[in-house]
Design an enzyme around this catalytic site. Structure first.
Site, mmCIF file in Angstrom:
data_model
loop_
_atom_site.group_PDB
_atom_site.id
_atom_site.type_symbol
_atom_site.label_atom_id
_atom_site.label_comp_id
_atom_site.label_asym_id
_atom_site.label_seq_id
_atom_site.Cartn_x
_atom_site.Cartn_y
_atom_site.Cartn_z
ATOM 1 N N ARG A 1 50.707 22.791 42.162
ATOM 2 C CA ARG A 1 52.117 23.149 42.334
ATOM 3 C C ARG A 1 52.973 22.029 42.941
ATOM 4 O O ARG A 1 54.089 21.798 42.453
ATOM 5 C CB ARG A 1 52.259 24.420 43.175
ATOM 6 C CG ARG A 1 51.680 25.674 42.530
ATOM 7 C CD ARG A 1 52.061 26.940 43.282
ATOM 8 N NE ARG A 1 53.480 27.228 43.122
ATOM 9 C CZ ARG A 1 54.383 27.032 44.051
ATOM 10 N NH1 ARG A 1 54.054 26.526 45.233
ATOM 11 N NH2 ARG A 1 55.646 27.307 43.820
ATOM 12 N N CYS B 1 42.495 9.956 41.041
ATOM 13 C CA CYS B 1 43.071 8.647 40.693
ATOM 14 C C CYS B 1 44.414 8.818 39.979
ATOM 15 O O CYS B 1 44.568 8.479 38.798
ATOM 16 C CB CYS B 1 42.093 7.855 39.838
ATOM 17 S SG CYS B 1 40.608 7.380 40.722
#
Length: 418
Positions: free
Chosen positions: A313, A345
């Site tokens: 979110r 990453c």
């Protein structure tokens, strides 16, 4: 915000269970839900609607854990589903098909057949081609499928652009001006029964005023259809009531109930609503552990073991979650600006940016509040990270209601490929 979380003797608890105990026994990251909080939310909404002919259908897309579905079913709720998988979850949780409404803009013939076989209460149809397909599938089964048309009232819900659904430019529903046309078409189709309309203008509404505009247009369409000789005996009023993520004032459900009473309660229709986030949003928590504290050239980074694959979110919606430490901070402790980030990453892998936060050490536990809706249900295996567990707290005890996924389980669907 939920009243189920508090510091007791310097340690953060949910109901009467210390978060640290959950971390010790289940590990991190982990989602934690309060059964008492969810129950209180449902009862409060039920009380606000008392005296109105309204049934509550829980929108399980907000949190589709089987234990959560069972909790609301036990309180008397029906279920609002938007896929065959959500229907399967409802049935697995013991909800009878007769208490399920199937919404969604892209139902397949296979999903329709499954829902018909399950004896669902109603299909909320969102386009003319869908209505025709539903008629064909029902005909192949030798039954008449109960249907509503979802109308788009072109009302601005004043919410985030990615979760508004009631404007003309949104993909959802049928222009409300075409309601009579759709009812006339349905009258020519032998295997659908169209006696209902539904409306849903968006999610996370912090102002209830848009509901009034939408329901007044729904009322007008109902009266016009009846004048044209069509039967309308049910109105699905949708969901979308928001919750507070940052301490702001949440919507008053009494004001919402008053809008329902003023606009559609006198139409001699059965009514239904489909709350999701309102029931679970503030009653869930994301518990994660600090891996490292990194001092960059311009800011401090608190690196935790929870990531965007677990809770997307903040990245997807720029969403704010209040974040607190499990150990109570000393009074007067100075807070500095930090980014709270995960191990993935991606620069977008963050839980909070530029947040005032006190001193934390490696191994400290932190909790993101209001993570009960659109948290675990939107998680993924990105970076080949196993799905984290979910825990349901009841009083002074808790149980794991989804165990942590293992590497073998995560890889199982790909094994044996050559």
């Amino acid at each position: 915000m939920s009243e189920q979380v508090s510091y007791q003797d310097g340690a953060l608890h949910v109901e009467r269970v210390p978060f640290a105990r959950i971390a010790e026994e289940v590990g991190t990251p982990v989602y934690v839900y309060s059964a008492s909080g969810m129950t209180a939310r449902y009862r409060a909404l039920e009380a606000a609607l008392e005296g109105l002919p309204v049934s509550i259908y829980y929108a399980i897309k907000a949190n589709s854990n089987l234990a959560v579905i069972k909790l609301f079913a036990g309180l008397g709720a029906g279920m609002d589903v938007v896929s065959g998988g959500e229907l399967a979850r409802s049935l697995r949780a013991g909800v009878p098909g007769s208490k399920v409404v199937f919404a969604g803009v892209g139902k397949t013939a296979e999903e329709m057949a499954f829902a018909i076989d399950s004896g669902i209460h109603q299909f909320n149809v969102e386009s003319e081609p869908e209505l025709r397909l539903l008629n064909e599938v029902a005909a192949s089964k030798g039954v008449v499928a109960p249907a509503a048309i979802r109308v788009n009232p072109d009302v601005d819900a004043k919410t985030h652009a990615k979760i508004t659904t009631g404007r003309k430019e949104n993909k959802f529903g049928i222009d409300i001006a075409r309601a009579t046309e759709m009812f006339e078409l349905a009258a020519t189709l032998k295997n659908v029964s169209l006696r209902s309309m539904s409306v849903h203008i968006g999610s996370q509404l912090m102002d209830v005023a848009p509901y009034r505009a939408a329901y007044e247009r729904l009322r007008g369409a109902t009266l016009s259809l009846r004048q044209a000789g069509h039967v309308v005996d049910h109105l699905d009023l949708g969901g979308g009531i928001g919750v507070s993520y940052d301490g702001s004032t949440p919507p008053d459900i009494a004001d919402y109930a008053e809008i329902v009473k003023d606009t559609v309660a006198d139409l001699d229709c059965r009514l239904s609503i489909e709350p999701g986030r309102y029931l679970v949003g503030n009653e869930g928590y994301f518990l994660t552990r600090v891996l490292f504290v990194k001092h960059g050239a311009e800011r401090r980074f608190v690196i935790v073991d929870g990531a965007m694959n677990d809770l997307i979110r903040p990245t997807l919606y720029e969403a704010h979650h209040e974040i607190v430490t499990v150990e109570e901070s000393p009074a007067g402790e100075e807070a500095g600006l930090v980014d709270i980030v995960g191990p993935i990453c991606e620069s977008g892998d963050y839980l909070a940016r530029g947040r005032k936060f006190g001193a934390v050490a490696e191994g400290s536990l932190v909790v993101l509040k209001s993570a009960g809706a659109y948290g675990a249900v939107m998680s993924s295996n990105y970076n080949s990270r196993p799905l984290c567990p979910e825990v349901l707290v009841e009083g002074d005890s808790f149980r794991v209601v989804r165990r942590r996924q293992s590497f073998d389980e995560m890889l199982a669907l790909e094994e044996g490929l050559s």
